[in-house]
Enzyme design. Structure first.
Site, PDB file in Angstrom:
ATOM      1  N   ARG A 159       0.842  -1.198   0.000  1.00 50.89           N
ATOM      2  CA  ARG A 159       0.000   0.000   0.000  1.00 50.89           C
ATOM      3  C   ARG A 159       0.880   1.252   0.000  1.00 50.89           C
ATOM      4  NH1 ARG A 159      -4.984   1.827  -1.401  1.00 50.89           N
ATOM      5  NH2 ARG A 159      -6.156   2.833   0.282  1.00 50.89           N
ATOM      6  N   THR A 165      -9.135   0.387  -9.590  1.00 50.04           N
ATOM      7  CA  THR A 165      -8.411  -0.804  -9.169  1.00 50.04           C
ATOM      8  C   THR A 165      -8.591  -1.994 -10.121  1.00 50.04           C
ATOM      9  OG1 THR A 165      -8.833   0.010  -6.938  1.00 50.04           O
ATOM     10  CG2 THR A 165      -7.934  -2.172  -7.106  1.00 50.04           C
ATOM     11  N   THR A 204      -3.860  -1.095  -7.534  1.00 50.84           N
ATOM     12  CA  THR A 204      -4.611   0.119  -7.840  1.00 50.84           C
ATOM     13  C   THR A 204      -3.719   1.341  -8.039  1.00 50.84           C
ATOM     14  OG1 THR A 204      -6.428   1.524  -7.039  1.00 50.84           O
ATOM     15  CG2 THR A 204      -4.876   0.729  -5.396  1.00 50.84           C
ATOM     16  N   ASP A 235      -7.517   8.684  -0.559  1.00 46.16           N
ATOM     17  CA  ASP A 235      -8.188   7.600   0.158  1.00 46.16           C
ATOM     18  C   ASP A 235      -8.165   7.832   1.667  1.00 46.16           C
ATOM     19  OD1 ASP A 235      -9.428   5.874  -1.529  1.00 46.16           O
ATOM     20  OD2 ASP A 235      -8.023   4.225  -1.296  1.00 46.16           O
ATOM     21  N   SER A 272      -7.874   0.811   3.133  1.00 46.62           N
ATOM     22  CA  SER A 272      -8.189   0.256   1.827  1.00 46.62           C
ATOM     23  C   SER A 272      -9.370  -0.694   1.926  1.00 46.62           C
ATOM     24  CB  SER A 272      -6.989  -0.502   1.263  1.00 46.62           C
ATOM     25  OG  SER A 272      -7.320  -1.162   0.060  1.00 46.62           O
ATOM     26  N   SER A 273     -10.200  -0.690   0.887  1.00 44.22           N
ATOM     27  CA  SER A 273     -11.268  -1.674   0.775  1.00 44.22           C
ATOM     28  C   SER A 273     -10.821  -2.913   0.013  1.00 44.22           C
ATOM     29  CB  SER A 273     -12.483  -1.061   0.067  1.00 44.22           C
ATOM     30  OG  SER A 273     -13.088  -0.075   0.869  1.00 44.22           O
TER      31      SER A 273
END
Length: 573
Positions: free
Chosen positions: A109, A391, A409, A431, A450-451
């Site tokens: 990430r 993404t 993403t 985000d 994050s999802s």
């Protein structure tokens, strides 16, 4: 050629574990065959573009591992699906090790620069900036992580040399590829990132016309970068000329980034244990925070306590109960999950707490639920994150039975619309919450919530049963859970489970693919309080597989350009 159950089990056999594998587990050798006869082996790839699938399969044919293939797939996706992911972004990889039966998460990430501040998206009037203003700014870009993460995972689990993983993408960037209808639609959209100077210059034909579906798109700058990346390793991204260009590009404009070359040089991916929880006869494993894997596992645990499984995809009550479970999950996820130490992961999955939340699920929709108080939770906090769709997701299973489920993403479509060396820079800083409140506040070095929930599915003996994941912003949790219900509860083929209508129930809204529900089903759901309205954004891009009766049952989302493909690998003596 059929993949027999005995052959598949041979590839997956190992000592059972009661928890996820220790960090950094390495799988370098195949299990010994039980006979001297040639062994038939098969491999699987599902991704959002056929060229990315072929790049991964080429690596597997040449003896590469699932992680080797993941490197090649990401390099190609950065070229052929630039609206969704790329080397200028971040990712979560969940890796299953067939030898140890362990699950390891590689967290690539993006991170906030050292100079980031909680109020960096607050305007001079004291109000949050509009998303269009923020997304085009240099401040929107986080320190990209996917290349460092892939390099770390490949060093531990790769079989081929790093330099041999980029040939397909480099050749395609040089020779060009045919623009799909989907990419052409994004190129010619009114979205702000598609109309930046960098985008307009890149998506321009020799005659001056804008690139459209069916045109050939070449990217010599990206080809040159890949050649350096292949020979220099990840330092080609994080040090030297590319790093200098990234810093210079994000520092342009009124809302300049604080990013420095030191931020890039010191970026480190994180290796985490997979977060696993039982579901029916399976075990689901997803990334822990800052991913929302705990939200997905909590949602599935609530669904397990309903009768959804005995109903079916044409039953309105099943969809209403699914929507209610989703709303409860999102209320908890939004209140507690972020890159903070206080996330009550155990509490959110505590059986008694899950049962208390599931008890709120009825056959009619109630008011928007509030966050609960799971064991160990601090006070629930108001969340102001505006996570937009974007993404890509892909799945790889190699000839040894090792698997990769990876969601990757650049955040929004074409990231910030700024390019360096032929790739787009992410807008992952958006985000974070623009308002400095809640668990997802900006802080130096912090990773935005994050999802993304790349997931692997295990049997009770921890042998591999499948993998799934999707893009889609905060709707990812809905997309993946819907597919899991279809695959596991309703026993649908993976392709059919993926194609089920999407329903995203969060707060007081019920968004989704209204027209994909039959008129009768839609009316019956509305009578019970779930009125589905058409959603917005990039929609799902589910890619997954289940291993059933010794075969790979794979599926690619019909909403995108991807395919799912199984190949037979060369026999070995």
């Amino acid at each position: 050629m059929k993949l027999t159950r005995s052959t598949l089990l041979l590839a997956l056999t190992a000592t059972a574990l009661t928890a996820c594998a220790p960090r950094g587990a390495v799988d370098t050798a195949a299990p010994a065959p039980v006979t001297t006869a040639p062994e038939q082996r098969q491999a699987f790839v599902a991704a959002a573009h056929p060229l990315a699938v072929e790049a991964g399969l080429d690596v597997l044919r040449n003896g590469g591992s699932a992680v080797d293939a993941a490197v090649a797939i990401q390099a190609m996706l950065s070229l052929v699906e630039p609206q969704s992911s790329g080397v200028g972004g971040g990712a979560f990889m969940v890796r299953y090790d067939a030898k140890t039966k362990g699950v390891t998460v590689y967290d690539g990430r993006e991170t906030a620069p050292a100079g980031a501040t909680p109020d960096m998206f607050i305007g001079p009037d004291g109000k949050p900036l509009g998303f269009r203003t923020a997304v085009l700014s240099g401040r929107a870009t986080g320190v990209p992580g996917v290349v460092r993460m892939l390099a770390l995972a490949q060093k531990k689990h790769g079989k081929l040399a790093w330099r041999d993983l980029f040939a397909d993408a480099e050749r395609t960037a040089t020779n060009g590829f045919t623009v799909t209808a989907r990419l052409g639609r994004f190129i010619n959209s009114s979205g702000p990132q598609a109309n930046t100077p960098d985008s307009l210059a890149y998506f321009r034909n020799a005659d001056g016309s804008k690139t459209k579906a069916g045109d050939t798109l070449r990217n010599p700058a990206y080809a040159a970068f890949l050649r350096r990346l292949a020979t220099q390793g990840p330092d080609a991204m994080y040090k030297g000329e590319t790093a200098r260009r990234i810093v210079a590009r994000v520092r342009e404009g009124d809302l300049a980034s604080s990013m420095t070359e030191a931020d890039l040089a010191t970026y480190k991916p994180v290796v985490r244990d997979g977060l696993c929880n039982p579901y029916r006869a399976y075990i689901l494993c997803a990334p822990p925070p800052p991913s929302s894997g705990v939200g997905l596992l909590q949602l599935m645990a609530m669904i397990e306590r309903t009768d959804i499984g005995s109903r079916g995809p044409n039953d309105p009550v099943a969809w209403v109960k699914y929507a209610e479970a989703s709303r409860l999950m999102y209320a908890d996820r939004d209140a507690y999950v972020g890159d903070v130490a206080t996330v009550p992961v155990k509490g959110m999955l505590d059986p008694a707490y899950v049962a208390s939340r599931a008890a709120l699920i009825g056959d009619r929709a109630g008011p928007a639920p509030q966050a609960g108080t799971p064991p160990g939770a601090v006070t629930a906090r108001i969340d102001a994150t505006n996570e937009v769709p974007g993404t890509s997701h892909f799945v790889v299973i190699d000839g040894e039975g090792n698997a990769v489920s990876m969601t990757t993403t650049v955040e929004s479509f074409f990231g910030t619309g700024r390019m360096v060396d032929g790739f787009f820079l992410n807008n992952q800083m958006t985000d974070f919450s623009f308002v400095p409140k809640g668990p997802n506040v900006i802080a130096p070095g912090k990773r935005p919530r994050s999802s993304m929930v790349p997931t692997v599915i295990l049997r009770q003996d921890r042998s591999l049963a499948g993998a799934i994941g999707s893009p889609g912003g905060n709707a990812i949790l809905g997309y993946v859970s819907k597919a899991l219900v279809g695959m596991i509860d309703w026993k649908l083929p993976v392709a059919d489970a993926i194609a089920l209508p999407n329903l995203i129930a969060r707060g007081s809204s019920f968004n989704g693919e209204a027209d994909k529900f039959s008129p009768e089903l839609r009316a019956a759901m509305a009578e019970r309080g779930v009125t589905v309205r058409g959603g917005t954004g990039e929609d799902s891009g589910l890619h997954g597989v289940m291993i059933r009766d010794g075969r790979f049952d794979g599926g690619a989302d019909p909403r995108r350009d991807g395919v799912a493909k199984t190949i037979t690998l060369p026999t070995r003596k």
